[in-house]
Design a protein around this motif. Structure first.
Motif, PDB file in Angstrom:
ATOM      1  N   PHE A  26       0.829  -1.202   0.000  1.00  0.00           N
ATOM      2  CA  PHE A  26       0.000   0.000   0.000  1.00  0.00           C
ATOM      3  C   PHE A  26       0.860   1.248   0.000  1.00  0.00           C
ATOM      4  N   LEU A  86      -4.008   3.403  -0.636  1.00  0.00           N
ATOM      5  CA  LEU A  86      -4.332   2.589  -1.805  1.00  0.00           C
ATOM      6  C   LEU A  86      -3.622   1.251  -1.654  1.00  0.00           C
ATOM      7  N   GLU A  88      -2.826  -2.642  -3.000  1.00  0.00           N
ATOM      8  CA  GLU A  88      -2.696  -3.320  -4.283  1.00  0.00           C
ATOM      9  C   GLU A  88      -2.231  -4.752  -4.052  1.00  0.00           C
ATOM     10  N   THR A  93      -6.894  -3.245  -6.920  1.00  0.00           N
ATOM     11  CA  THR A  93      -6.645  -2.129  -6.002  1.00  0.00           C
ATOM     12  C   THR A  93      -7.862  -1.924  -5.098  1.00  0.00           C
TER      13      THR A  93
END
Length: 108
Positions: A26, A86, A88, A93
């Motif tokens: 992240f 965010l 991933e 995502t």
């Protein structure tokens, strides 16, 4: 999407991610109106993530970041702060946002 809480004295945001985000990497940004206070990266441990917001340390570089509560003259938080993360994993995502308004926390 998980349980989130703020830990007294040093706000820490932590929770569990969905199963398909095991060990997700992240990136995060901590900002207030007009200033990006901190940016960084991390990795979830399994489904668990944790991000610490350290206003005392950030105040050393950004003295406009208040360390006094707005309701009473006592140590506390008063500013509006945005924390965006965010995640991933496996080409997918997952965005997450926390907003602090003083000592209140809002999550989306």
């Amino acid at each position: 999407m998980g349980n989130y809480q703020i830990i007294s004295k040093m706000p820490a945001f932590h929770g569990q991610l969905p199963n398909n985000f095991q060990n997700a990497s992240f990136s995060y940004t901590i900002a207030m109106p007009g200033f990006i206070l901190e940016q960084g990266e991390g990795v979830a441990e399994g489904r668990d993530f944790k991000l610490i917001y350290d206003p005392v340390e950030l105040n050393k570089e950004y003295p406009n970041l208040d360390l006094t509560a707005f309701d009473y003259p006592r140590p506390g938080l008063a500013d509006q702060i945005w924390i965006t993360i965010l995640f991933e994993a496996n080409g997918r995502t997952l965005p997450m946002t926390f907003t602090l308004h003083g000592e209140e926390v809002f999550h989306r």
